[in-house]
Design a protein around this motif. Structure first.
Motif, PDB file in Angstrom:
ATOM      1  N   ALA A 255       0.833  -1.205   0.000  1.00 11.57           N
ATOM      2  CA  ALA A 255       0.000   0.000   0.000  1.00 11.57           C
ATOM      3  C   ALA A 255       0.868   1.255   0.000  1.00 11.57           C
ATOM      4  CB  ALA A 255      -0.924   0.000   1.214  1.00 11.57           C
ATOM      5  N   ALA A 256       1.961   1.230   0.756  1.00 12.06           N
ATOM      6  CA  ALA A 256       2.874   2.376   0.802  1.00 12.06           C
ATOM      7  C   ALA A 256       3.523   2.606  -0.561  1.00 12.06           C
ATOM      8  CB  ALA A 256       3.942   2.145   1.868  1.00 12.06           C
ATOM      9  N   LYS A 257       3.931   1.532  -1.201  1.00 10.06           N
ATOM     10  CA  LYS A 257       4.548   1.632  -2.524  1.00 10.06           C
ATOM     11  C   LYS A 257       3.569   2.249  -3.520  1.00 10.06           C
ATOM     12  CE  LYS A 257       7.746   0.475  -5.664  1.00 10.06           C
ATOM     13  NZ  LYS A 257       9.138   0.958  -5.630  1.00 10.06           N
ATOM     14  N   GLU A 258       2.334   1.799  -3.513  1.00 10.58           N
ATOM     15  CA  GLU A 258       1.334   2.314  -4.437  1.00 10.58           C
ATOM     16  C   GLU A 258       1.012   3.778  -4.155  1.00 10.58           C
ATOM     17  OE1 GLU A 258      -1.832  -0.459  -3.882  1.00 10.58           O
ATOM     18  OE2 GLU A 258      -0.957  -1.972  -5.231  1.00 10.58           O
ATOM     19  N   ALA A 259       1.196   4.202  -2.897  1.00 13.54           N
ATOM     20  CA  ALA A 259       0.945   5.591  -2.525  1.00 13.54           C
ATOM     21  C   ALA A 259       2.129   6.502  -2.838  1.00 13.54           C
ATOM     22  CB  ALA A 259       0.588   5.679  -1.045  1.00 13.54           C
ATOM     23  N   GLY A 260       3.174   5.943  -3.438  1.00 11.78           N
ATOM     24  CA  GLY A 260       4.318   6.755  -3.831  1.00 11.78           C
ATOM     25  C   GLY A 260       5.351   6.958  -2.749  1.00 11.78           C
ATOM     26  N   MET A 261       5.264   6.186  -1.683  1.00  8.31           N
ATOM     27  CA  MET A 261       6.243   6.317  -0.603  1.00  8.31           C
ATOM     28  C   MET A 261       7.536   5.619  -0.992  1.00  8.31           C
ATOM     29  SD  MET A 261       3.657   5.794   2.611  1.00  8.31           S
ATOM     30  CE  MET A 261       2.565   7.122   3.140  1.00  8.31           C
ATOM     31  N   VAL A 262       8.639   6.228  -0.622  1.00 12.78           N
ATOM     32  CA  VAL A 262       9.963   5.748  -1.036  1.00 12.78           C
ATOM     33  C   VAL A 262      10.650   4.978   0.079  1.00 12.78           C
ATOM     34  CG1 VAL A 262      12.278   6.535  -1.735  1.00 12.78           C
ATOM     35  CG2 VAL A 262      10.233   7.591  -2.733  1.00 12.78           C
ATOM     36  N   TYR A 263      10.334   5.320   1.331  1.00 14.22           N
ATOM     37  CA  TYR A 263      10.960   4.617   2.450  1.00 14.22           C
ATOM     38  C   TYR A 263       9.939   4.394   3.554  1.00 14.22           C
ATOM     39  CZ  TYR A 263      11.694   9.334   4.621  1.00 14.22           C
ATOM     40  OH  TYR A 263      11.561  10.599   5.143  1.00 14.22           O
ATOM     41  N   ALA A 264      10.245   3.462   4.437  1.00 15.80           N
ATOM     42  CA  ALA A 264       9.343   3.140   5.547  1.00 15.80           C
ATOM     43  C   ALA A 264      10.179   2.927   6.799  1.00 15.80           C
ATOM     44  CB  ALA A 264       8.521   1.885   5.236  1.00 15.80           C
ATOM     45  N   VAL A 265       9.646   3.400   7.934  1.00 19.13           N
ATOM     46  CA  VAL A 265      10.356   3.324   9.214  1.00 19.13           C
ATOM     47  C   VAL A 265       9.449   2.648  10.237  1.00 19.13           C
ATOM     48  CG1 VAL A 265      11.508   4.627  11.035  1.00 19.13           C
ATOM     49  CG2 VAL A 265      11.586   5.472   8.673  1.00 19.13           C
ATOM     50  N   LEU A 266       9.924   1.550  10.819  1.00 16.72           N
ATOM     51  CA  LEU A 266       9.163   0.802  11.818  1.00 16.72           C
ATOM     52  C   LEU A 266       9.758   1.008  13.208  1.00 16.72           C
ATOM     53  CD1 LEU A 266       7.048  -1.491  12.553  1.00 16.72           C
ATOM     54  CD2 LEU A 266       8.970  -3.087  12.294  1.00 16.72           C
ATOM     55  N   THR A 267       8.900   1.224  14.212  1.00 16.18           N
ATOM     56  CA  THR A 267       9.381   1.290  15.592  1.00 16.18           C
ATOM     57  C   THR A 267       9.806  -0.107  16.045  1.00 16.18           C
ATOM     58  OG1 THR A 267       7.061   1.124  16.260  1.00 16.18           O
ATOM     59  CG2 THR A 267       8.071   3.286  16.401  1.00 16.18           C
ATOM     60  N   THR A 268      11.110  -0.311  16.125  1.00 13.53           N
ATOM     61  CA  THR A 268      11.606  -1.599  16.606  1.00 13.53           C
ATOM     62  C   THR A 268      11.616  -1.651  18.129  1.00 13.53           C
ATOM     63  OG1 THR A 268      13.936  -0.905  16.647  1.00 13.53           O
ATOM     64  CG2 THR A 268      13.084  -1.808  14.575  1.00 13.53           C
ATOM     65  N   ARG A 269      11.817  -0.496  18.770  1.00 13.21           N
ATOM     66  CA  ARG A 269      11.668  -0.388  20.222  1.00 13.21           C
ATOM     67  C   ARG A 269      11.446   1.073  20.573  1.00 13.21           C
ATOM     68  NH1 ARG A 269      14.294   1.378  24.172  1.00 13.21           N
ATOM     69  NH2 ARG A 269      16.454   1.237  23.479  1.00 13.21           N
ATOM     70  N   HIS A 270      10.326   1.354  21.243  1.00  9.00           N
ATOM     71  CA  HIS A 270      10.020   2.711  21.679  1.00  9.00           C
ATOM     72  C   HIS A 270      10.555   2.910  23.098  1.00  9.00           C
ATOM     73  CE1 HIS A 270       7.427   6.417  21.935  1.00  9.00           C
ATOM     74  NE2 HIS A 270       7.730   6.432  20.646  1.00  9.00           N
TER      75      HIS A 270
ATOM     76  N   ARG B  91      -7.020   5.981   2.954  1.00 11.89           N
ATOM     77  CA  ARG B  91      -6.088   7.100   2.795  1.00 11.89           C
ATOM     78  C   ARG B  91      -4.962   6.719   1.843  1.00 11.89           C
ATOM     79  NH1 ARG B  91      -9.858   8.965   4.818  1.00 11.89           N
ATOM     80  NH2 ARG B  91     -10.005  10.410   6.598  1.00 11.89           N
ATOM     81  N   PHE B  92      -4.412   5.524   2.002  1.00 14.76           N
ATOM     82  CA  PHE B  92      -3.357   5.075   1.088  1.00 14.76           C
ATOM     83  C   PHE B  92      -3.861   5.107  -0.358  1.00 14.76           C
ATOM     84  CE2 PHE B  92      -1.488   2.720   4.826  1.00 14.76           C
ATOM     85  CZ  PHE B  92      -0.235   3.293   4.768  1.00 14.76           C
ATOM     86  N   ALA B  93      -5.070   4.596  -0.575  1.00 10.73           N
ATOM     87  CA  ALA B  93      -5.624   4.517  -1.932  1.00 10.73           C
ATOM     88  C   ALA B  93      -5.865   5.906  -2.511  1.00 10.73           C
ATOM     89  CB  ALA B  93      -6.924   3.711  -1.918  1.00 10.73           C
TER      90      ALA B  93
END
Length: 512
Positions: free
Chosen positions: A158-173, A407-409
């Motif tokens: 979904a992020a790719k289709e929305a034109g996002m280039v990078y993604a960041v995941l919370t590995t530890r908050h 929203r992604f769509a």
């Protein structure tokens, strides 16, 4: 004559009232902006985000990191055990934030009464809906965290289709729960969920869809540090007298630690942080970004820092990595936080704004902001050479809800028509001027029209763009519709018919 006078007076009154309404709204917005800025600053102070202006560090020149300044758009994912009770990550366990963030600040007598009554949340909204949590109650959510429907592939697609280039995941908050089976510490998926590696699944999806991998990692760990810190928000203790230190049950702490005990703990923190960061940067192949958030629980200048992870070691493990400045006090780019903090000037260095899609970073029931609003922030960021990192929070099962996917769509649909205006573009040069936000790429200039609630019923709008080159073609990207324009002394005036306006961001393309 009398009728005309009455009509004039009525018109004047309406104008004055309208002006007062606008001024009132502007004042209210300015107050909200200031309150958010105060809250963000205090949160940053709490977790030790500082700027080391003497470091002399400039952004990495490694070829593998040069994607970042024109990455344009990224997906931030705040997810942790907090999704069980649908509260925000980490901060709900910190007492006194309502006191610390309130402006104007409560007087000392009022705070003294809060403390005397043991009301350490002091009017926080959680007291209204009975969602206040002690640290120990917050951490108990870990035993129920088992996201059986987690599908990182669906997220990243979904992020790719929305034109996002990078993604960041919370590995530890800051809450301390690590989303992978770490060999360091005892509060991670090694001890829960049968050792499932949620980070591994996220990275695999990013690699599959060609999305740059970003891993969020908090320097502070309130679980690891629970016996050595107070869970009373630090700003309260700084601004008011006789504030007790609170333990993980939000009771006044009765024990004290010796200097020797503290130093042993600082060394343990250093080894723990270094071990976890090394795991993140060696266990998952190519990692493009580490999004640090806060400094480790080690005093500045303490010798334990020598045994913590260093910038040099990070680049040895991942030579092409982009590093946020929120750990060492310096890094590869400048960070802005919150949608009220869109930069107001062109950024000459690398920069990024992170903002939420809802009210809060984690999964809550609060409504999402509109797609038009999100896109407006995106184009305003790109017009100032800043990336937008837009946050979505999955629920406890690991799912984005239908509204989030909507929203992604909707972003994807906008990108299909207008994506060229933000992809690989930059701010216009200093010799040019635009009456509204604009970007540039080669011989094209892209002019952004703010969302209009009336859509096609909006009035015609005239925008101006000053440049030394002559326009060859001017059109709306939506519908590929040519627009009328005139040129005088290098100033291009373009009239956009109201019927071409939309409730989302419109884009006028000028080919020079």
């Amino acid at each position: 004559m009398e009728i005309s006078k009455k009509l004039f007076n009525k018109t004047a009154l309406i104008f004055v009232l309208s002006l007062a309404t606008v001024q009132g709204a502007m004042a209210q917005q300015a107050k909200a902006n200031k309150e958010e800025a105060n809250r963000i600053k205090m949160e940053h102070d709490q977790i030790g985000i500082t700027e080391d202006k003497k470091s002399g560090y400039t952004h990495t020149t490694n070829a593998g990191a040069q994607w970042f300044p024109q990455a344009d758009f990224g997906l931030f994912i705040h997810w942790s055990i907090a999704s069980i009770k649908e509260v925000d990550l980490s901060w709900p366990m910190m007492a006194g934030t309502q006191i610390g963030w309130t402006r104007p600040m409560p007087d000392s007598a009022m705070v003294a009464k809060f403390i005397k009554d043991g009301d350490y949340f002091a009017g926080h909204h959680c007291e209204v809906d009975n969602s206040c949590l002690t640290p120990n109650q917050y951490w108990e959510q870990a035993k129920d965290f088992n996201p059986q429907s987690y599908d990182a592939d669906k997220w990243i697609k979904a992020a790719k289709e929305a034109g996002m280039v990078y993604a960041v995941l919370t590995t530890r908050h800051h809450d301390g729960f690590a989303m992978w089976p770490s060999r360091y510490g005892n509060f991670n998926t090694k001890n829960y969920m049968g050792g499932r590696d949620l980070v591994k699944e996220f990275v695999a999806a990013c690699h599959k869809y060609g999305i740059k991998v970003g891993l969020y990692y908090s320097g502070p760990d309130w679980y690891f540090n629970k016996d050595y810190q107070s869970f009373m928000y630090y700003g309260v203790g700084k601004n008011y007298p006789n504030i007790p230190e609170l333990d993980a049950n939000l009771k006044p702490r009765t024990t004290t630690r010796t200097a020797e005990e503290k130093q042993v703990h600082y060394e343990a923190v250093a080894a723990y942080i270094k071990g976890q960061v090394q795991e993140l940067l060696t266990n998952y192949g190519k990692v493009d970004m580490i999004w640090f958030d806060g400094s480790p629980d080690i005093p500045k200048g303490n010798p334990a820092w020598k045994n913590c992870i260093t910038m040099e070691q990070i680049h040895q493990l991942q030579p092409g990595i982009v590093v946020s400045p929120r750990f060492f006090g310096y890094g590869d780019y400048k960070t802005f936080e919150g949608d009220k903090s869109v930069p107001t000037t062109k950024q000459d260095g690398w920069a990024e704004l992170c903002m939420t899609s809802a009210n809060g970073w984690g999964y809550t029931k609060s409504p999402l902001k509109t797609t038009a609003y999100m896109l407006d922030k995106l184009v305003n960021c790109r017009a100032l050479n800043t990336n937008l990192l837009l946050n979505f929070g999955p629920d406890k099962t690991g799912v984005f809800n239908s509204q989030q996917y909507q929203r992604f769509a909707e972003i994807a649909a906008w990108m299909k028509v207008n994506g060229e205006a933000v992809r690989g573009t930059a701010a216009i040069n200093a010799a040019e001027y635009s009456s509204v936000p604009a970007t540039a790429k080669d011989k094209y200039r892209y002019i952004f029209l703010s969302p209009n609630a009336k859509g096609a019923d909006a009035k015609d709008e005239t925008i101006t763009f000053k440049t030394t080159a002559n326009p060859k073609n001017v059109k709306m990207l939506l519908g590929d519709t040519k627009l009328n324009y005139k040129v005088q002394n290098g100033l291009i005036s373009v009239t956009v018919p109201g019927k071409l306006r939309s409730q989302s961001v419109g884009v006028v393309a000028i080919e020079l």
